[in-house]
Design a protein around this motif. Structure first.
Motif: not given
Length: 110
Positions: A55-62, A89-95
């Motif tokens: 697994f890996f995790m990324l914490e990103v902004d818009n 990664v941008h899809a997460v900000f729409s959901q």
């Protein structure tokens, strides 16, 4: 790492992860930790002979700027610029409130 090891001992957590098929909500409930803590612990299951799924995790902004990453051994990280164009990664900000999971395959098949 030490705090996670105390709250979620390696062998017990690894065994529970395998039994739960790496279901983070099940692991979170079982060990009484947050979703992020359980997910982060999954990124640490790299012990030879008892490794978990990589697994890996990324914490990103818009804008796609990365604040922190966990895990991702062998994952090619860009040194400059935005995130990987293959990861949405941008899809997460729409959901908001939704967990999005991506399977990633490296060019060498890993």
């Amino acid at each position: 790492y030490a705090a996670h090891a105390l709250m979620m001992p390696y062998q017990a957590f690894h065994a529970a992860a395998v039994r739960a098929r790496y279901d983070i909500d099940v692991l979170r409930s079982r060990f009484g930790v947050s979703f992020e803590q359980a997910a982060n612990r999954l990124t640490m299951l790299q012990r030879p002979g008892a490794a978990g799924v990589p697994f890996f995790m990324l914490e990103v902004d818009n804008a796609g700027n990365r604040f922190r990453k966990a895990g991702s051994q062998g994952y090619p990280q860009s040194r400059f610029g935005g995130g990987c164009p293959k990861l949405p990664v941008h899809a997460v900000f729409s959901q908001p409130g939704q967990i999005l999971v991506e399977a990633v395959e490296m060019p060498d098949g890993a």
